[in-house]
Design a protein around this motif. Sequence first.
Motif, PDB file in Angstrom:
ATOM      1  N   CYS A 144       0.821  -1.210   0.000  1.00  0.00           N
ATOM      2  CA  CYS A 144       0.000   0.000   0.000  1.00  0.00           C
ATOM      3  C   CYS A 144       0.857   1.264   0.000  1.00  0.00           C
ATOM      4  O   CYS A 144       1.881   1.331   0.692  1.00  0.00           O
ATOM      5  N   ILE A 145       0.405   2.248  -0.744  1.00  0.00           N
ATOM      6  CA  ILE A 145       1.050   3.560  -0.800  1.00  0.00           C
ATOM      7  C   ILE A 145       0.015   4.576  -0.346  1.00  0.00           C
ATOM      8  O   ILE A 145      -1.008   4.775  -1.021  1.00  0.00           O
ATOM      9  N   ALA A 146       0.232   5.205   0.800  1.00  0.00           N
ATOM     10  CA  ALA A 146      -0.721   6.169   1.345  1.00  0.00           C
ATOM     11  C   ALA A 146      -0.177   7.579   1.211  1.00  0.00           C
ATOM     12  O   ALA A 146       1.017   7.818   1.419  1.00  0.00           O
ATOM     13  N   ASP A 147      -1.068   8.527   0.879  1.00  0.00           N
ATOM     14  CA  ASP A 147      -0.594   9.881   0.602  1.00  0.00           C
ATOM     15  C   ASP A 147      -0.509  10.779   1.832  1.00  0.00           C
ATOM     16  O   ASP A 147      -0.161  11.945   1.723  1.00  0.00           O
ATOM     17  N   ASP A 148      -0.856  10.242   3.019  1.00  0.00           N
ATOM     18  CA  ASP A 148      -0.545  10.957   4.251  1.00  0.00           C
ATOM     19  C   ASP A 148      -0.497   9.963   5.399  1.00  0.00           C
ATOM     20  O   ASP A 148      -0.829   8.791   5.246  1.00  0.00           O
ATOM     21  N   PHE A 149      -0.067  10.436   6.584  1.00  0.00           N
ATOM     22  CA  PHE A 149       0.243   9.518   7.673  1.00  0.00           C
ATOM     23  C   PHE A 149      -1.008   9.025   8.402  1.00  0.00           C
ATOM     24  O   PHE A 149      -1.083   7.871   8.798  1.00  0.00           O
ATOM     25  N   THR A 150      -2.000   9.913   8.609  1.00  0.00           N
ATOM     26  CA  THR A 150      -3.219   9.456   9.267  1.00  0.00           C
ATOM     27  C   THR A 150      -3.980   8.495   8.364  1.00  0.00           C
ATOM     28  O   THR A 150      -4.549   7.505   8.832  1.00  0.00           O
ATOM     29  N   THR A 208      -0.358  17.621  10.250  1.00  0.00           N
ATOM     30  CA  THR A 208       0.250  17.684  11.584  1.00  0.00           C
ATOM     31  C   THR A 208       0.879  16.353  11.955  1.00  0.00           C
ATOM     32  O   THR A 208       2.000  16.294  12.463  1.00  0.00           O
ATOM     33  N   SER A 209       0.163  15.268  11.699  1.00  0.00           N
ATOM     34  CA  SER A 209       0.686  13.938  12.025  1.00  0.00           C
ATOM     35  C   SER A 209       1.975  13.653  11.278  1.00  0.00           C
ATOM     36  O   SER A 209       2.931  13.103  11.837  1.00  0.00           O
ATOM     37  N   GLY A 210       1.997  14.014   9.994  1.00  0.00           N
ATOM     38  CA  GLY A 210       3.213  13.812   9.209  1.00  0.00           C
ATOM     39  C   GLY A 210       4.383  14.574   9.781  1.00  0.00           C
ATOM     40  O   GLY A 210       5.489  14.040   9.914  1.00  0.00           O
ATOM     41  N   ALA A 211       4.162  15.836  10.141  1.00  0.00           N
ATOM     42  CA  ALA A 211       5.230  16.671  10.697  1.00  0.00           C
ATOM     43  C   ALA A 211       5.725  16.121  12.025  1.00  0.00           C
ATOM     44  O   ALA A 211       6.931  16.081  12.296  1.00  0.00           O
ATOM     45  N   VAL A 212       4.804  15.665  12.869  1.00  0.00           N
ATOM     46  CA  VAL A 212       5.168  15.159  14.194  1.00  0.00           C
ATOM     47  C   VAL A 212       5.959  13.862  14.091  1.00  0.00           C
ATOM     48  O   VAL A 212       7.019  13.702  14.712  1.00  0.00           O
ATOM     49  N   VAL A 213       5.456  12.909  13.303  1.00  0.00           N
ATOM     50  CA  VAL A 213       6.130  11.613  13.193  1.00  0.00           C
ATOM     51  C   VAL A 213       7.529  11.772  12.604  1.00  0.00           C
ATOM     52  O   VAL A 213       8.487  11.135  13.041  1.00  0.00           O
ATOM     53  N   GLN A 214       7.657  12.631  11.610  1.00  0.00           N
ATOM     54  CA  GLN A 214       8.972  12.870  11.021  1.00  0.00           C
ATOM     55  C   GLN A 214       9.906  13.543  12.019  1.00  0.00           C
ATOM     56  O   GLN A 214      11.090  13.206  12.094  1.00  0.00           O
ATOM     57  N   ALA A 215       9.388  14.490  12.802  1.00  0.00           N
ATOM     58  CA  ALA A 215      10.210  15.172  13.798  1.00  0.00           C
ATOM     59  C   ALA A 215      10.703  14.205  14.879  1.00  0.00           C
ATOM     60  O   ALA A 215      11.811  14.361  15.403  1.00  0.00           O
ATOM     61  N   LEU A 216       9.894  13.196  15.180  1.00  0.00           N
ATOM     62  CA  LEU A 216      10.268  12.224  16.210  1.00  0.00           C
ATOM     63  C   LEU A 216      11.205  11.147  15.659  1.00  0.00           C
ATOM     64  O   LEU A 216      11.678  10.295  16.411  1.00  0.00           O
ATOM     65  N   GLY A 217      11.453  11.177  14.358  1.00  0.00           N
ATOM     66  CA  GLY A 217      12.385  10.221  13.773  1.00  0.00           C
ATOM     67  C   GLY A 217      11.860   8.799  13.732  1.00  0.00           C
ATOM     68  O   GLY A 217      12.627   7.841  13.675  1.00  0.00           O
ATOM     69  N   ILE A 218      10.552   8.625  13.741  1.00  0.00           N
ATOM     70  CA  ILE A 218       9.941   7.294  13.731  1.00  0.00           C
ATOM     71  C   ILE A 218       9.989   6.719  12.313  1.00  0.00           C
ATOM     72  O   ILE A 218       9.661   7.399  11.341  1.00  0.00           O
ATOM     73  N   LYS A 219      10.399   5.478  12.200  1.00  0.00           N
ATOM     74  CA  LYS A 219      10.549   4.827  10.891  1.00  0.00           C
ATOM     75  C   LYS A 219       9.495   3.765  10.615  1.00  0.00           C
ATOM     76  O   LYS A 219       9.196   3.455   9.465  1.00  0.00           O
TER      77      LYS A 219
END
Length: 439
Positions: free
Chosen positions: A12-18, A373-384
């Motif tokens: 699956c390819i999703a266009d945002d994190f939520t 917001t979710s995308g920015a937060v998860v990326q800032a936390l360095g979650i892979k």
Amino acid sequence: MIKPNLRPLLGCIADDFTGASDLANNLVRAGMRTIQTIGIPAESQKLNADAIVISLKSRTISKHEAIKQSLQAYEWLKVQGVEQFYFKYCSTFDSTPQGNIGPVTEALMDEIFGEGKGFTIVCPAFPEAKRTIFNGHLFVGNELLSESGMRNHPLTPMTDANLVRVMQAQTQRVVGLVNYDSVRAGPDEIRARFHALQNQGIGIAVVDVTCNQDLESIALATADMPLVTAGSGLAIGLPNNWRIRGLFDLNDSSDMLPPASGYQAVISGSCSQASNAQVRDFCQRGLPTFVIDPLADVSHVNIAQQAIALAEKHLKNGPMLFYTTSQPDIVKSIQEKLGVIKASEHIEKILAEIAKGLVQNGVRQLVVAGGETSGAVVQALGIKQMTIGPQIDSGVPWMSASSPCCHDETIHLALKSGNFGSIDFFTKSFTQLSNLHHE
């Protein structure tokens, strides 16, 4: 006897994190062992799962960059040997007249079928979240999409509910419709309609959906389709296709998460009607909050520092909310002063900095509202990578992950699309999480 699954079945390819966690949630509910990655994994990495969901932040970036990232995700999944590809977008079909849903769909079709060839569907419906399609028109509850709160979305205002028309404006292929009568007649009739449309030179079909039974019929009809494009709803029915073939069995432990610990916090950057109501509910309970005024200071670090300083006083007593959530007129005022893109980026930087500070100060249970917001937060936390847990409300699961911001300790996350969740979502999320290992 069920055959051992040696490779992922669905990519699956999703266009945002939520949206990615929404999709993963439905796959887990259907018994598929599912892993959600943040961005495209390392080239040599092999993931042991029935389904892999790659989270991109491509919904509102340039069309060309969205295509590039999506094709890179496709190539990685192709190497994994998946049987079917799934391009996931929002159940409110968030896009502009230029894209990015149409251009990404066409780029994937060109790659899979050959330039200008092939056939796929468009189906953002998710009845459990009150997203239905009738005669090609998308409804949010009892309202047409164009009459819902989505008409005021700050980045992708949706002013046309006719999905055939919206999709046709974004694509070179001809777009058609599989209407309600064909869907209600069942999988065989749906397949017959697919073939008829293809014979007419139509390459993409919007499919009507009014209930979960419709999604299950559509899923059966798309069992042999190399590429499907949809919201998260179709994922309710797809896993059954592999179960019928004996490739995997229902996994009762597919949503297990480790016990939760640490402080609790909510970050809301969504301006949807649902998020506004959830913020009001949290405030009315008398719980501590920090309101972020994007115009108060152009230095996001200073605002973040103020928020973290206040958090240090309150977090030990229970959950705290940090929000920029506002009414449409306030959002418009901010955009007029900063510009649409700059306003969005400025707010995301503030919320990402707050998230890092919260985790560094002991927050291990974090609810985030809003796709960007979710995308920015998860990326800032360095979650892979995230493991998908039980559902809180339709489309929103708890997940667990590790972050370098807290020396790779376990964090529990709930990434909520702006329009999802009950009015008490922020508080009940933590209650549910605390009860998981006490039942």
